[in-house]
Design a protein around this motif. Structure first.
Motif, short mmCIF file in Angstrom:
data_model
loop_
_atom_site.label_atom_id
_atom_site.label_comp_id
_atom_site.label_asym_id
_atom_site.label_seq_id
_atom_site.Cartn_x
_atom_site.Cartn_y
_atom_site.Cartn_z
N LEU A 1 0.83 -1.19 0.00
CA LEU A 1 0.00 0.00 0.00
C LEU A 1 0.87 1.24 0.00
O LEU A 1 1.89 1.30 0.71
CB LEU A 1 -0.90 0.02 1.25
N ASP A 2 0.47 2.25 -0.78
CA ASP A 2 1.18 3.52 -0.69
C ASP A 2 0.65 4.28 0.53
O ASP A 2 -0.24 3.82 1.24
CB ASP A 2 1.05 4.33 -1.98
N ASP A 3 1.21 5.46 0.77
CA ASP A 3 0.86 6.22 1.98
C ASP A 3 -0.63 6.50 2.07
O ASP A 3 -1.26 6.30 3.12
CB ASP A 3 1.65 7.54 2.03
N GLU A 4 -1.21 6.98 0.99
CA GLU A 4 -2.62 7.35 1.01
C GLU A 4 -3.52 6.12 1.19
O GLU A 4 -4.52 6.16 1.89
CB GLU A 4 -3.00 8.09 -0.29
N GLU A 5 -3.14 5.00 0.55
CA GLU A 5 -3.93 3.78 0.70
C GLU A 5 -3.87 3.24 2.12
O GLU A 5 -4.88 2.83 2.68
CB GLU A 5 -3.42 2.72 -0.28
N ALA A 6 -2.68 3.25 2.71
CA ALA A 6 -2.53 2.77 4.09
C ALA A 6 -3.33 3.63 5.06
O ALA A 6 -3.99 3.12 5.98
CB ALA A 6 -1.05 2.77 4.49
N LEU A 7 -3.31 4.95 4.83
CA LEU A 7 -4.07 5.85 5.69
C LEU A 7 -5.57 5.60 5.54
O LEU A 7 -6.32 5.57 6.53
CB LEU A 7 -3.73 7.30 5.36
N ALA A 8 -6.02 5.40 4.30
CA ALA A 8 -7.44 5.16 4.05
C ALA A 8 -7.90 3.86 4.72
O ALA A 8 -8.98 3.80 5.32
CB ALA A 8 -7.70 5.10 2.55
N VAL A 9 -7.09 2.82 4.63
CA VAL A 9 -7.45 1.54 5.26
C VAL A 9 -7.52 1.69 6.78
O VAL A 9 -8.44 1.19 7.43
CB VAL A 9 -6.43 0.45 4.87
N ALA A 10 -6.54 2.39 7.36
CA ALA A 10 -6.52 2.58 8.82
C ALA A 10 -7.76 3.35 9.28
O ALA A 10 -8.39 3.00 10.28
CB ALA A 10 -5.25 3.31 9.24
N VAL A 11 -8.12 4.41 8.57
CA VAL A 11 -9.30 5.20 8.94
C VAL A 11 -10.56 4.36 8.80
O VAL A 11 -11.46 4.40 9.66
CB VAL A 11 -9.39 6.47 8.07
N GLY A 12 -10.65 3.57 7.72
CA GLY A 12 -11.81 2.72 7.53
C GLY A 12 -11.96 1.68 8.63
O GLY A 12 -13.06 1.43 9.11
N LEU A 13 -10.85 1.07 9.03
CA LEU A 13 -10.89 0.09 10.11
C LEU A 13 -11.31 0.75 11.42
O LEU A 13 -12.06 0.17 12.21
CB LEU A 13 -9.53 -0.59 10.26
N ARG A 14 -10.79 1.94 11.67
CA ARG A 14 -11.15 2.64 12.90
C ARG A 14 -12.65 2.93 12.95
O ARG A 14 -13.32 2.72 13.96
CB ARG A 14 -10.37 3.94 13.01
#
Length: 334
Positions: A74-87
């Motif tokens: 995952l690139d930076d934006e994808e990793a951030l999006a996944v983390a926010v979605g999981l939260r």
């Protein structure tokens, strides 16, 4: 030349970016020969990546769903999006009562580069989860701390504030987090009292590991423990009711967060239901619109009979099923 591991990571990233690539395109992007690309594709397949190929000079490579989950790039934006979605999934309970979203978020946070973790922390501070009016808010950071405590198998010092605002600190052996659809509950063994307890996550002010490893013996069913705790709650009155229904049907009729169930026979279930007073319990039982018998206490049974008679009286002029004495007896289980 790049190392094999670097090339493979780059290759996975490229294959994930669009539906199909020719061998020549991949060779250009990774700065290797087409022969090396073919070898690297074979290595990816060995690692579990489902890479399909079409023959011929204009054929290409594409990713398909594999039989198991391989490493993700995952690139930076994808990793951030996944983390926010999981939260958000954890906070909303959209995945149910398990801890899948929290567990995945914990794993992801452990491997996030500092630059992404810092951005996620900034978003945690800036974003506010809006609960229902009767739903307390739990800070995402606290949920993660509690989930981490459950995973560590380590005794912890828990600072907690009860419903009356009294603050206490106790040693606990963490076990599970349970989401009921309204709230998060932390299940742990109270060391001093040597008993299993449930704590509302929104009332936990701090949890700190002690460094003492523990092995939990014969832990309870956390969902059942929370359900019983909520059902008994602090209601001043509790009614015992028999339903002529199998256990599974009684659970659908009266949720485990409302009553504590026990089978009396294959076709009957006894449920203990708490309430504010006899009238309130009678109103709830009447709203179920199903055959039942109040076993105790007498004031709940009398309140139910009184409400039923009032309903019949209100409808006697129009006749119908409610005026039938047999129906009245069936409703209240006389």
């Amino acid at each position: 030349m790049n190392s094999t591991s670097v090339r493979l990571l780059r290759l996975v990233s490229l294959l994930s970016a669009r539906p199909s690539w020719t061998c020549g395109e991949l060779a250009d992007r990774t700065a290797v020969t087409e022969r090396t690309v073919r070898r690297d594709i074979a290595r990816l397949r060995e690692l579990g990546y489902g890479v399909e190929s079409d023959p011929g000079p204009w054929g290409g490579y594409r990713l398909r769903a594999g039989a198991r989950v391989p490493p993700l790039i995952l690139d930076d934006e994808e990793a951030l999006a996944v983390a926010v979605g999981l939260r958000e999934a954890a906070l909303s309970g959209v995945l149910g009562g398990d801890q899948a979203a929290l567990s995945a978020l914990l794993k992801l946070r452990q491997v996030l580069p500092p630059r992404i973790a810092d951005r996620l922390g900034e978003m945690d501070a800036a974003f506010v989860h809006t609960p229902r009016p009767d739903e307390p808010q739990v800070a995402p950071g606290m949920l993660l701390e509690l989930a981490t405590a459950c995973r560590r198998s380590e005794r912890a010092s828990l600072s907690y504030r009860d419903r009356e605002g009294k603050a206490t600190t106790r040693e606990v052996d963490p076990y599970r987090l349970v989401h009921t659809g309204r709230r998060w509950y932390f299940v742990a063994q109270d060391v001093a009292r040597c008993e299993w307890r449930t704590f509302r996550a929104d009332r936990v002010t701090r949890i700190r590991p002690t460094g003492h490893r523990v092995e939990l013996r014969d832990p309870p069913d956390p969902v059942l423990l929370v359900s019983r705790s909520i059902a008994s709650g602090t209601y001043p009155l509790c009614a015992t009711v028999r339903f002529p229904l199998p256990m599974d049907e009684a659970l659908r009729l009266v949720p485990p967060t409302v009553g504590t169930h026990r089978p009396e026979s294959p076709d009957a279930t006894v449920v203990e239901i708490g309430g504010p007073d006899a009238e309130g319990l009678a109103g709830y039982l009447l709203s179920l619109a199903t055959p039942l018998r109040v076993l105790s206490p007498d004031d709940v049974r009398e309140a139910l009979l009184r409400r039923t008679r009032e309903l019949v009286t209100d409808n006697e002029s129009g006749g119908g099923a409610m005026s039938n004495p047999l129906h009245r007896n069936r409703l209240v289980g006389e």
